[in-house]
Design a protein around this motif. Sequence first.
Motif, PDB file in Angstrom:
ATOM      1  N   THR A  31    -196.470  12.668 -64.328  1.00  0.00           N
ATOM      2  CA  THR A  31    -197.016  13.703 -63.830  1.00  0.00           C
ATOM      3  C   THR A  31    -198.431  13.947 -63.763  1.00  0.00           C
ATOM      4  O   THR A  31    -199.408  13.950 -62.995  1.00  0.00           O
ATOM      5  CB  THR A  31    -196.335  15.028 -63.889  1.00  0.00           C
ATOM      6  N   LEU A  32    -199.006  13.906 -65.002  1.00  0.00           N
ATOM      7  CA  LEU A  32    -200.324  14.183 -65.415  1.00  0.00           C
ATOM      8  C   LEU A  32    -200.914  12.855 -65.104  1.00  0.00           C
ATOM      9  O   LEU A  32    -202.399  13.282 -64.466  1.00  0.00           O
ATOM     10  CB  LEU A  32    -200.531  14.348 -66.969  1.00  0.00           C
ATOM     11  N   TYR A  33    -200.704  11.818 -64.932  1.00  0.00           N
ATOM     12  CA  TYR A  33    -201.286  10.527 -64.659  1.00  0.00           C
ATOM     13  C   TYR A  33    -201.586  10.721 -63.238  1.00  0.00           C
ATOM     14  O   TYR A  33    -202.568  10.475 -62.652  1.00  0.00           O
ATOM     15  CB  TYR A  33    -200.456   9.309 -64.938  1.00  0.00           C
ATOM     16  N   ARG A  34    -200.527  11.253 -62.320  1.00  0.00           N
ATOM     17  CA  ARG A  34    -200.737  11.157 -61.146  1.00  0.00           C
ATOM     18  C   ARG A  34    -201.569  12.131 -60.620  1.00  0.00           C
ATOM     19  O   ARG A  34    -202.592  12.085 -59.870  1.00  0.00           O
ATOM     20  CB  ARG A  34    -199.341  11.439 -60.321  1.00  0.00           C
ATOM     21  N   TYR A  35    -201.719  13.237 -61.293  1.00  0.00           N
ATOM     22  CA  TYR A  35    -202.649  14.411 -61.002  1.00  0.00           C
ATOM     23  C   TYR A  35    -204.127  14.186 -61.376  1.00  0.00           C
ATOM     24  O   TYR A  35    -204.898  14.131 -60.585  1.00  0.00           O
ATOM     25  CB  TYR A  35    -202.462  15.733 -61.998  1.00  0.00           C
ATOM     26  N   ASN A  36    -204.413  13.105 -62.222  1.00  0.00           N
ATOM     27  CA  ASN A  36    -205.495  12.580 -62.767  1.00  0.00           C
ATOM     28  C   ASN A  36    -206.104  11.565 -61.702  1.00  0.00           C
ATOM     29  O   ASN A  36    -206.989  11.835 -61.353  1.00  0.00           O
ATOM     30  CB  ASN A  36    -205.372  12.047 -64.004  1.00  0.00           C
ATOM     31  N   LEU A  37    -204.990  11.004 -61.230  1.00  0.00           N
ATOM     32  CA  LEU A  37    -205.382   9.841 -60.139  1.00  0.00           C
ATOM     33  C   LEU A  37    -205.768  10.486 -58.889  1.00  0.00           C
ATOM     34  O   LEU A  37    -206.782  10.241 -58.486  1.00  0.00           O
ATOM     35  CB  LEU A  37    -204.342   9.167 -59.673  1.00  0.00           C
ATOM     36  N   GLN A  38    -205.232  11.705 -58.425  1.00  0.00           N
ATOM     37  CA  GLN A  38    -205.449  12.576 -57.397  1.00  0.00           C
ATOM     38  C   GLN A  38    -206.886  13.193 -57.306  1.00  0.00           C
ATOM     39  O   GLN A  38    -207.863  12.911 -56.445  1.00  0.00           O
ATOM     40  CB  GLN A  38    -204.489  13.547 -56.826  1.00  0.00           C
ATOM     41  N   ILE A  39    -206.874  13.677 -58.593  1.00  0.00           N
ATOM     42  CA  ILE A  39    -208.525  14.217 -58.768  1.00  0.00           C
ATOM     43  C   ILE A  39    -209.510  13.163 -58.744  1.00  0.00           C
ATOM     44  O   ILE A  39    -210.755  13.505 -58.214  1.00  0.00           O
ATOM     45  CB  ILE A  39    -208.506  15.005 -60.064  1.00  0.00           C
ATOM     46  N   SER A  40    -209.263  12.164 -59.297  1.00  0.00           N
ATOM     47  CA  SER A  40    -210.343  11.071 -59.323  1.00  0.00           C
ATOM     48  C   SER A  40    -210.841  10.712 -57.914  1.00  0.00           C
ATOM     49  O   SER A  40    -211.662  10.326 -57.555  1.00  0.00           O
ATOM     50  CB  SER A  40    -209.747   9.889 -60.267  1.00  0.00           C
ATOM     51  N   GLN A  41    -209.729  10.398 -57.056  1.00  0.00           N
ATOM     52  CA  GLN A  41    -209.961   9.719 -55.739  1.00  0.00           C
ATOM     53  C   GLN A  41    -210.610  11.120 -54.975  1.00  0.00           C
ATOM     54  O   GLN A  41    -211.625  10.636 -54.133  1.00  0.00           O
ATOM     55  CB  GLN A  41    -208.462   9.834 -55.114  1.00  0.00           C
ATOM     56  N   GLU A  42    -210.405  12.426 -55.157  1.00  0.00           N
ATOM     57  CA  GLU A  42    -211.040  13.282 -54.387  1.00  0.00           C
ATOM     58  C   GLU A  42    -212.596  13.374 -55.140  1.00  0.00           C
ATOM     59  O   GLU A  42    -213.480  13.324 -54.220  1.00  0.00           O
ATOM     60  CB  GLU A  42    -210.579  14.654 -54.633  1.00  0.00           C
ATOM     61  N   MET A  43    -212.799  13.159 -56.128  1.00  0.00           N
ATOM     62  CA  MET A  43    -214.200  13.270 -56.918  1.00  0.00           C
ATOM     63  C   MET A  43    -215.029  11.938 -56.227  1.00  0.00           C
ATOM     64  O   MET A  43    -216.362  11.951 -56.097  1.00  0.00           O
ATOM     65  CB  MET A  43    -214.178  13.372 -58.439  1.00  0.00           C
TER      66      MET A  43
END
Length: 50
Positions: A31-43
């Motif tokens: 879950t943490l990996y997926r959250y990090n991926l989403q944040i990275s995409q947004e940034m």
Amino acid sequence: MKYIDFVKIMSAKRMERYLTACGGDTRKAMTLYRYNLQISQEMFTIVSRL
């Protein structure tokens, strides 16, 4: 998805830091990996416009 399958796709080395941060809880690490991926995409979207 099972953690073992997730690691096969992402690599154990990459997931190691997430697993450590989550105290060995594989579900939380994924879950943490997926959250990090989403944040990275947004940034990346924001930075690419600058």
